[in-house]
Design an enzyme around this catalytic site. Structure first.
Site, PDB file in Angstrom:
ATOM      1  N   GLU A 187       0.849  -1.195   0.000  1.00 23.47           N
ATOM      2  CA  GLU A 187       0.000   0.000   0.000  1.00 23.47           C
ATOM      3  C   GLU A 187       0.883   1.243   0.000  1.00 23.47           C
ATOM      4  OE1 GLU A 187      -2.805   2.563   3.022  1.00 23.47           O
ATOM      5  OE2 GLU A 187      -2.747   0.390   3.310  1.00 23.47           O
TER       6      GLU A 187
ATOM      7  N   ARG B  59       0.668  10.382   0.255  1.00 22.23           N
ATOM      8  CA  ARG B  59       1.092  11.406   1.208  1.00 22.23           C
ATOM      9  C   ARG B  59       2.381  12.094   0.769  1.00 22.23           C
ATOM     10  NH1 ARG B  59       0.410   8.189   6.981  1.00 22.23           N
ATOM     11  NH2 ARG B  59      -1.583   7.162   6.489  1.00 22.23           N
TER      12      ARG B  59
ATOM     13  N   LYS C 259     -11.149  -1.733   6.554  1.00 25.81           N
ATOM     14  CA  LYS C 259      -9.989  -1.274   7.310  1.00 25.81           C
ATOM     15  C   LYS C 259     -10.486  -0.770   8.665  1.00 25.81           C
ATOM     16  CE  LYS C 259      -6.492   2.418   7.118  1.00 25.81           C
ATOM     17  NZ  LYS C 259      -5.682   3.243   6.202  1.00 25.81           N
TER      18      LYS C 259
END
Length: 213
Positions: free
Chosen positions: A47, A51, A134
């Site tokens: 993943e 960012r 999640k």
């Protein structure tokens, strides 16, 4: 892509390894060697969080690494979803869930692992068709005991907890019946990436891949 199909794909991802590395890549030159190191250590599902300025380019580069299954994390908007798909992401992860983000996942046919932390959020996503979520931010909201409590009344939903997960506490999550895998960043330390110590990262990946579940 229906929510049911998305969750089926996410459950398949979880079957590959007990840990999904959650990666912040700030230097594009690190992308390919990092992916190779993690895949070599037994963690093929990666993943890459949106960012950093080079995150989408990193996804594109890492998608070419043999054996890797690369997705995009920190999906916050439909535009993020569209950009992730265009970059070659095979799945998406969001810290929460909004109607627009969920609709974008369906429109882009990109499997989404949406975030939830309360029983109401879990129920809303389950009602929509998602049964793999999640759980974030895991440690901050009560950790494994909180997730175990949610599993009592809602055993149909499985989770990938992230947020404060470490080698030390990962087993407490992975032992739960409603946890299929966990997400963690400790397998790719910034210092090791900066030093180009890919063997150290492979060793950390092997350690994580060997965690029981």
């Amino acid at each position: 892509m229906t929510p049911q199909d998305q969750s089926k794909f996410a459950r398949g991802l979880a079957a590959h390894a007990p840990i999904i590395p959650v990666l912040v890549i700030e230097d594009l030159a690190h992308a390919v060697p990092l992916a190779r190191a993690l895949v070599a250590g037994g963690l093929p599902v990666l993943e890459v969080t949106l960012r950093s300025a080079c995150a989408l380019d990193a996804i594109a580069a890492m998608s070419e690494v043999e054996g890797g299954i690369v997705g995009a994390g920190t999906i916050l908007t439909p535009a993020n979803m569209k950009a992730a798909k265009a970059a070659g992401a095979r799945f998406a992860v969001s810290p929460g869930a909004t109607d627009r983000v969920l609709a974008a996942a369906e429109d882009e046919a990109l499997p989404l692992l949406p975030g939830a932390v309360t029983a109401s959020e879990v129920m809303a996503l389950y009602e929509r068709g998602y049964d793999m979520l999640k759980f974030f931010p895991a440690e901050a909201v009560g950790g494994a005991p909180a997730l175990k409590s949610i599993g009592g009344p809602i055993p149909q939903v499985a989770f990938c907890p992230t947020g404060g997960i470490s080698l030390a506490n990962a087993p407490s999550y992975l032992s739960l019946s409603n946890v299929l895998c966990a997400g963690g960043s400790w397998v790719a330390p910034k210092a090791a990436m900066a030093a180009g110590d890919w063997e150290a990262i492979t060793c950390l990946a092997r350690e994580a891949a060997a965690l029981p579940r």
